[in-house]
Design an enzyme around this catalytic site. Structure first.
Site, PDB file in Angstrom:
ATOM      1  CG  HIS A 217      -0.280  -0.378   2.149  1.00  0.00           C
ATOM      2  ND1 HIS A 217       0.466  -1.515   3.186  1.00  0.00           N
ATOM      3  CD2 HIS A 217       0.341   1.086   3.023  1.00  0.00           C
ATOM      4  CE1 HIS A 217       0.384  -1.061   4.524  1.00  0.00           C
ATOM      5  NE2 HIS A 217       0.643   0.444   4.298  1.00  0.00           N
TER       6      HIS A 217
ATOM      7  CB  CYS B   6       1.607   1.836  10.157  1.00  0.00           C
ATOM      8  SG  CYS B   6       0.174   2.863   9.219  1.00  0.00           S
TER       9      CYS B   6
END
Length: 719
Positions: free
Chosen positions: A65, A231
């Site tokens: 991603h 993250c």
């Protein structure tokens, strides 16, 4: 708002055998649907995110991603691989692969849906259904979280698919248990959670802070934990770690509340919940916002993947720390190696991170002080080191006075090198309490002439002493003064004793021996040392090996009057470090058709970065094609380092690249050494890239021809 995933974005028979090929196959579906405008640019962004941390998860899941300027709207593509694709998960290849694409400025509503998907991946019923679903439309409906009788027309087959019906039934049962209705916009079926562990919905980015976990403070009988997950992209791992921790908390019988600091903003934990907590878990790969809220509590600080893969261990660890009375003092976020002591890492890895923490903070002092000293010599001549203090003698109209001023300022900056090195090694080990004994030990190292080696030892000792003190069980009444009074006092006394009485003198002798060895290098030995340093500078382009070579060079000139041999080493190191970016810039100029459009643009910037001695300018090329770029760079760097030593080029400045050539001894031959390495590296890269065989399924590039993949796989090559 269009659907985030449709049947056209699903491949239930993904045949890719590598993660790069899998990403390309799914990305091509996004391009076909108009969701991605530049395939190669998007894949480069995916590869860059993958280089930060593998996106494979336990349980056979891969979630590549990224955020990208080449994405028109938040999009999800799903592929199912029978053979499995290696995304770096500890338990093996992934058979369920989700490619998540978010625009650079994605709206919060879409990101909230993506976060719901990430949480759903922790649901075994959901992943089992994806493995058994037979129709692409059914898979798309399942991922969207649609009920069988509410799916759109394309989901007619979904209504018939037993896998979808099974998960939907589970979702309905959960909704009935919790008194909530399925949303129809996000995956459902997540097991119900007690009020104390339910995650509050994310607040839009930029909104005024609110209090999360509005549930009442948990029952005093239960062990309470607060956690933060985050993250780099804030899309997937953040929410998966939260779900994993919450599930583990329920199984362990503890009250656990998670604050997800994701892309869609975050809702702050209620201060009352934090105050009542018995322990803290920080699972993050970016700095935790407002970390000082958790000061004074037992804390486990790990990477976000640890929160996904081993949540039960983290809960056990924080409970153990609470029982032993171990607490953290809190710290300002954002240090380069904030989680240097992650318990999941080996001792060697942690040691390297601790040392690199000190080096990374030391380098700016080296650069500023070294350049000032070099400019002082350039303006005032090589006798400027004997000039009187500018406080006693300074004439505004004399160049010598300005040269003396620059030299003396640089000397003061150099005086901080060893204390800063030691202080921030200790900081990397023990957080803020390590700073005081680290700086004290570094200053003592200068006093006893232990130098750079003494600073390394002092920092490690200081960090170790503080870590040992922090493990001692302390009464609650004394915890407040520990980081301010007790720890600095005891640790400074211990470090000072060891440096003055025990190890200072032996280290000083070792430092002198290293200096004498360096001064004695001549002929072939000097050339071989130059080649070795050149190899190290080009091996990881700003990474640990590169930093070791650079630190070795700067240690030699970090004195007011460095030896000729030390200045030769510094010259060789800087010359070799300039080679990779300059070579990539040259290669993209002479054979642009071998590179993608994005790489050609990076090549233009690499001219300036290389000329400025910023080796990291070659990282985009090395990340995309490491097997060709890195070995070629190492060959060129070794040649440049060896030639620089052979030519006797010297350098007093530790940085500056081409802009400090006037300060270099034998500047013409120095430039010849750099040019030789650049030409060799560029030639090798061009030849190696030209040997690749074309493939027939490459996507067309912007220039009308087929372009390279983001990770250096086979590609068509223009003649």
């Amino acid at each position: 708002m269009s659907e985030m995933i449709t049947a056209e974005l699903v491949d239930l028979d993904l045949s890719a055998d590598t993660k790069e090929a899998a990403a390309r196959s799914l990305a091509e579906r996004m391009v076909a649907q108009g969701r991605v405008t530049d395939l190669e640019g998007f894949l480069a962004d995916v590869a860059a995110r993958e280089a930060q941390m593998p996106t494979g998860l336990d349980g056979g899941i891969g979630i590549p991603h990224c955020r990208s300027a080449h994405v028109t709207e938040p999009t999800l593509a799903f592929g199912r691989s029978a053979a499995g694709v290696d995304f770096g998960a500890p338990d093996g290849p992934a058979d369920l692969i989700f490619l998540i694409a978010a625009p650079a400025g994605a709206d919060d509503a879409h990101l909230t849906i993506l976060s719901s998907l990430a949480r759903q991946l922790m649901n075994a019923d959901f992943t089992s259904a994806l493995r058994s679903v037979r129709e692409v439309a059914a898979a798309a409906a399942l991922i969207r979280g649609e009920e069988p009788d509410r799916a759109p027309a394309e989901g007619a087959s979904a209504r018939k698919d037993p896998a979808v019906a099974s998960v939907a039934a589970s979702a309905d049962a959960t909704a009935a248990d919790t008194g909530t209705a399925p949303t129809g916009t996000a995956p459902t079926g997540t097991p119900s959670a007690p009020a104390a562990t339910a995650q509050a919905p994310s607040a839009p980015a930029g909104s005024a802070p609110e209090t999360a976990a509005s549930a009442p403070v948990p029952d005093a009988a239960a062990f309470r934990i607060v956690a933060v997950t985050s993250c780099p992209t804030g899309i997937a791992h953040t929410y998966m770690a939260a779900e994993s921790l919450e599930n583990a908390g329920r199984e362990a019988g503890v009250e656990l509340v998670v604050e997800t600091q994701g892309s869609a903003g975050f809702t702050r934990l209620d201060p009352a919940v934090i105050a009542a907590a018995d322990g803290v878990i920080l699972a993050h790969d970016v700095p935790v916002r407002d970390k000082d809220r958790f000061a004074g509590k037992p804390t486990v600080d790990v990477g976000v993947k640890a929160g996904i893969n081993r949540p039960a261990e983290l809960i056990t660890e924080v409970r153990g720390k609470a029982q032993r009375g171990e607490v953290t003092s809190g710290s300002a976020p954002g240090t380069p190696v904030e989680r240097a002591g992650d318990s999941s890492e080996g001792y060697g890895t942690r040691l390297r991170k601790w040392l690199m923490s000190g080096v990374s903070y030391m380098v700016p002092f080296v650069a500023a002080g070294g350049l000032l000293i070099a400019l002082g010599f350039a303006i005032g001549g090589y006798e400027i080191n004997k000039a009187p203090s500018v406080m006693d003698h300074f004439v505004w109209t004399q160049a010598d006075s300005w040269g003396a001023l620059l030299f003396q300022i640089g000397g003061v900056a150099f005086g901080f090198l060893v204390p800063v090195l030691a202080g921030y090694i200790a900081y990397g080990m023990a957080d803020r309490p390590g700073l005081v004994p680290g700086f004290v030990g570094g200053a003592i190292s200068l006093t006893v002439n232990a130098g750079f080696l003494g600073g390394l030892a002092a920092g490690l000792i200081a960090g170790g002493v503080v870590m040992a003190i922090q493990k001692v069980r302390i009464p609650a009444a004394l915890r407040g003064i520990m980081p301010v009074v007790v720890i600095p006092l005891i640790s400074s006394a211990v470090v000072g004793f060891l440096m003055f009485v025990v190890i200072g003198k032996p280290i000083a002798e070792a430092q002198k021996g290293m200096t004498d060895w360096l001064n004695g290098l001549t002929g072939t030995n000097a050339v071989l040392l130059g080649a070795l340093l050149g190899l190290m500078m080009c091996f990881d382009l700003g990474g640990p090996v590169n930093k070791v070579a650079y630190a070795f060079a700067t240690a030699g000139i970090a004195v007011a009057d460095p030896s000729d041999s030390a200045m030769k080493v510094m010259a060789a190191v800087m010359a070799a470090g300039m080679v990779p970016p300059l070579a990539m810039a040259l290669a993209t100029t002479v054979r642009g058709k071998l590179f993608t459009r994005t790489e050609r643009e990076n090549g233009k910037a690499a001219w300036v970065l290389g000329a400025s001695f910023i080796s990291e300018g070659a990282i985009p090329f090395a990340a995309a094609d490491p097997l060709r770029v890195i070995p070629s760079s190492m060959v060129g760097g070794a040649i440049t380092g060896a030639l620089s030593m052979a030519f006797g080029a010297t350098l007093r400045a530790p940085h500056g690249g081409i802009f400090v050539v006037p300060l270099i001894g034998n500047p013409f031959l120095y430039l010849v050494a750099i040019a030789a390495g650049v030409c060799v590296t560029a030639a090798l890269v061009v030849v190696l890239k030209g040997l690749r065989k074309p493939v027939t399924d490459a996507a067309p590039g912007a220039d009308g021809g087929a372009t390279a993949t983001a990770a250096g796989r086979k590609q068509p090559v223009a003649a």
